[in-house]
Write a protein that holds these residues in place. Structure first.
Motif, short mmCIF file in Angstrom:
data_model
loop_
_atom_site.label_atom_id
_atom_site.label_comp_id
_atom_site.label_asym_id
_atom_site.label_seq_id
_atom_site.Cartn_x
_atom_site.Cartn_y
_atom_site.Cartn_z
N VAL A 269 -13.56 3.90 9.73
CA VAL A 269 -12.90 4.76 8.74
C VAL A 269 -13.24 6.20 9.06
O VAL A 269 -14.40 6.51 9.37
CB VAL A 269 -13.33 4.40 7.30
CG1 VAL A 269 -12.68 5.35 6.30
CG2 VAL A 269 -12.98 2.96 6.97
N ARG A 270 -12.24 7.08 9.01
CA ARG A 270 -12.49 8.48 9.30
C ARG A 270 -13.61 9.01 8.40
O ARG A 270 -13.56 8.86 7.18
CB ARG A 270 -11.23 9.31 9.07
CG ARG A 270 -11.43 10.81 9.38
CD ARG A 270 -10.28 11.65 8.86
NE ARG A 270 -9.02 11.28 9.48
CZ ARG A 270 -7.83 11.69 9.03
NH1 ARG A 270 -7.77 12.46 7.95
NH2 ARG A 270 -6.72 11.32 9.64
N GLY A 315 -8.28 7.83 4.12
CA GLY A 315 -7.95 8.41 5.41
C GLY A 315 -7.66 7.38 6.48
O GLY A 315 -7.52 6.18 6.22
N ALA A 316 -7.60 7.87 7.72
CA ALA A 316 -7.26 7.02 8.86
C ALA A 316 -8.29 5.90 9.01
O ALA A 316 -9.48 6.08 8.79
CB ALA A 316 -7.20 7.87 10.13
N ARG A 317 -7.80 4.72 9.41
CA ARG A 317 -8.65 3.55 9.56
C ARG A 317 -8.16 2.72 10.72
O ARG A 317 -6.95 2.60 10.96
CB ARG A 317 -8.61 2.72 8.27
CG ARG A 317 -9.67 1.65 8.18
CD ARG A 317 -9.60 0.93 6.86
NE ARG A 317 -8.73 -0.25 6.94
CZ ARG A 317 -8.61 -1.16 5.97
NH1 ARG A 317 -9.26 -0.99 4.84
NH2 ARG A 317 -7.83 -2.19 6.11
N ASP A 327 -3.86 -10.12 6.40
CA ASP A 327 -4.28 -8.73 6.54
C ASP A 327 -4.55 -8.14 5.16
O ASP A 327 -3.78 -8.36 4.21
CB ASP A 327 -3.20 -7.92 7.25
CG ASP A 327 -3.12 -8.25 8.73
OD1 ASP A 327 -4.11 -8.79 9.26
OD2 ASP A 327 -2.08 -7.98 9.35
N PHE A 328 -5.61 -7.36 5.07
CA PHE A 328 -6.07 -6.86 3.76
C PHE A 328 -6.43 -5.38 3.89
O PHE A 328 -7.30 -5.01 4.68
CB PHE A 328 -7.29 -7.67 3.31
CG PHE A 328 -7.89 -7.22 2.01
CD1 PHE A 328 -7.15 -7.27 0.84
CD2 PHE A 328 -9.20 -6.78 1.95
CE1 PHE A 328 -7.71 -6.88 -0.38
CE2 PHE A 328 -9.78 -6.39 0.75
CZ PHE A 328 -9.02 -6.44 -0.42
N ARG A 329 -5.74 -4.55 3.13
CA ARG A 329 -6.05 -3.12 3.09
C ARG A 329 -5.73 -2.60 1.69
O ARG A 329 -4.68 -2.03 1.45
CB ARG A 329 -5.26 -2.35 4.13
CG ARG A 329 -5.66 -0.87 4.17
CD ARG A 329 -5.05 -0.15 5.35
NE ARG A 329 -5.47 1.24 5.36
CZ ARG A 329 -5.26 2.08 6.36
NH1 ARG A 329 -4.64 1.66 7.44
NH2 ARG A 329 -5.66 3.33 6.30
N PRO A 330 -6.65 -2.81 0.75
CA PRO A 330 -6.38 -2.41 -0.64
C PRO A 330 -6.30 -0.90 -0.79
O PRO A 330 -7.13 -0.16 -0.27
CB PRO A 330 -7.56 -2.98 -1.41
CG PRO A 330 -8.67 -3.02 -0.41
CD PRO A 330 -8.01 -3.35 0.91
N ARG A 331 -5.29 -0.44 -1.52
CA ARG A 331 -5.13 0.99 -1.77
C ARG A 331 -5.92 1.46 -2.98
O ARG A 331 -6.09 2.66 -3.19
CB ARG A 331 -3.64 1.30 -1.99
CG ARG A 331 -2.77 1.02 -0.78
CD ARG A 331 -3.04 2.02 0.32
NE ARG A 331 -2.18 1.78 1.48
CZ ARG A 331 -2.20 2.55 2.57
NH1 ARG A 331 -3.03 3.57 2.63
NH2 ARG A 331 -1.43 2.28 3.59
#
Length: 507
Positions: A269-270, A315-317, A327-331
């Protein structure tokens, strides 16, 4: 030296009640000049109330206080400070938006010709920070510091008062091993200077290292006094709870993993100022498995859990995270909850609870949407869920309507844990789940974690205590500098190996 000093603090027959609950009962307690006196007891045993009496935060109903042989009465904390009493609270009383120096001298700012003398304030703060061996600058905003660093600021603040009597409430709960060693060196110097130190801690391994005597409270009364250098954890635990206690939970059978709940591969993670974001973390958590996350302060334990819960920076990941094979990327935390992820944060009083609200409201907060019928939440369903959860976790309370802030630390932690479990998660994230919790409550929390794992929930547990990680977890992943650098099987490795891996000594 502590045994040879004169009595600097004498409490005699001190009693204090809140409503119909007697928190302290006719307590006698003394601390000598140049002595470190440990005060032990379960959450709710009366330790905090007794020290609030000594520090002027509350008034005793009976009993006397003598400082250096002179009877005193404190109407407010400022009176106690003028008498040389300073207290370092477990829950930090700092203003995040102010600098370290501004926090240290808050309300006592130095002036020259009617104007704030900022140069002197910063210079004196730097000297105090040097005594505690910290590496950050006096001008740094506190909001950029991690929890352990903020704890050191509170110690510097107490030292600025030139206290003769220093009360330390769980001062090492958020410190790394290196910082603990530095703190003990500071305490040794205070001892040589003739300062009387009252040391409250649930970490039994610290007591023999730092204290001369130890007094145990139970149900508001003194039940035992020990030579701290000869005190064993078993003796202390039995005195605290009135019965033998197994200090650590060990699973009778290790988890047989049939599927992975969580898979993390090369997560980056940035970075953001003041945080140690994931910089290359890989790990997995199986269904029914408890996996630990170890690492020194600043290794990125908390940031990893916040990222997985959608509470980190947006940020960027790069890298991949998969939850139950997808796939999992919770906002946001709400999105993580919907996906089956629950989180118990490190600081329950700041991030985990609304202290002024009831136990009931805090317990069911995470499932209000599920309880709602036609736009309304039936009171009976609400109370039923909260009562069922409190019973399951053994929360000690008078009424569900009581403010959650009135509960002891261990019971507050159980409320946060219970709220997370009501969401019926597939993955439970825990950050320092037993921080500031007494041995009895620890044993209960470990028992609950074992039950949770046996239902097939995957648990990812971040902790700074090697004994906890080795005793509770199936495997432990070690982080350093935001990277996963080692993994240990707890059936084959112990605390020494874990600590060595955290410090970079892996052979």
């Amino acid at each position: 030296m502590g045994d040879e000093g004169v009595a600097l603090v004498e409490l005699a027959g001190v009693s204090k009640a809140y409503g119909g609950v007697r928190a302290v009962r006719a307590v006698d307690f003394t601390v000598r000049a140049g002595e470190v006196h440990a005060l032990l007891g379960e959450n709710g045993a009366g330790k905090s109330t007794l020290m609030k009496v000594l520090s002027g935060e509350v008034a005793a109903e009976q009993g006397t206080i003598r400082i250096a042989g002179e009877a005193v009465r404190f109407a407010r904390p400022a009176d106690a400070q003028r008498a040389g009493v300073a207290m370092i609270h477990q829950e930090l009383d700092l203003v995040p938006a102010l600098s370290v120096a501004e926090n240290v001298f808050l309300g006592r700012e130095p002036h020259a010709r009617g104007v704030l003398d900022r140069r002197r304030m910063v210079a004196e703060t730097r000297q105090l920070l040097a005594r505690t061996g910290v590496g950050f600058d006096a001008a740094t905003p506190v909001e950029l510091l991690r929890t352990g660093e903020r704890q050191l600021v509170t110690i510097a603040k107490a030292l600025s008062l030139d206290a003769r009597i220093l009360i330390m409430d769980e001062p090492t709960s958020a410190l790394s091993p290196h910082e603990v060693t530095r703190l003990f060196a500071v305490i040794d110097q205070l001892r040589r200077d003739g300062v009387a130190v009252v040391y409250i801690s649930h970490r039994m391994e610290e007591i023999g290292r730092v204290a001369d005597r130890a007094t145990v409270l139970r149900n508001g009364e003194v039940v035992a006094e020990f030579d701290a250098r000869e005190l064993t954890a078993a003796q202390a635990a039995e005195a605290m709870v009135g019965r033998p206690v197994h200090l650590m939970f060990h699973a009778e059978t290790r988890a047989t993993v049939t599927e992975d709940v969580l898979e993390v591969a090369d997560l980056v993670v940035r970075p953001r100022a003041g945080r140690r974001e994931p910089a290359g973390i890989s790990l997995r958590v199986g269904a029914g498995e408890i996996v630990g996350v170890a690492g020194l302060l600043g290794s990125g334990r908390t940031e990893l859990l916040e990222t997985l819960y959608g509470a980190g920076p947006k940020g960027a990941r790069s890298g991949t995270v998969r939850l139950r094979g997808k796939d999992f990327r919770p906002r946001s935390p709400r999105a993580a909850l919907r996906a089956g992820v629950a989180y118990v944060p490190e600081d329950r009083r700041v991030s985990g609870l609304a202290l002024e609200h009831s136990v009931l409201a805090n317990t069911v907060l995470s499932i209000v949407d599920k309880l709602t019928r036609f736009g309304l939440v039936p009171a009976a369903r609400e109370r039923g869920k909260a009562r069922e959860t409190a019973g399951r976790l053994g929360v000690k309370l008078t009424s569900l309507a009581d403010p959650v802030g009135a509960l002891s630390g261990g019971n507050q932690q159980k409320v946060v844990l219970g709220r997370a479990l009501l969401t019926e998660p597939a993955l439970l994230l825990l950050d320092e789940p037993t921080r500031g919790v007494d041995v009895g409550a620890k044993a209960e929390i470990y028992r609950i974690l074992g039950e949770i794992a046996r239902t097939g929930v995957g648990v990812l547990l971040a902790s700074s205590e090697p004994a906890e990680l080795v005793g509770v977890c199936d495997r432990v992943v070690v982080l350093r500098g935001g990277r996963s650098v080692h993994e240990l099987d707890t059936a084959l490795a112990g605390e020494a190996e874990l600590l060595a891996a955290s410090m970079g000594d892996v052979r």
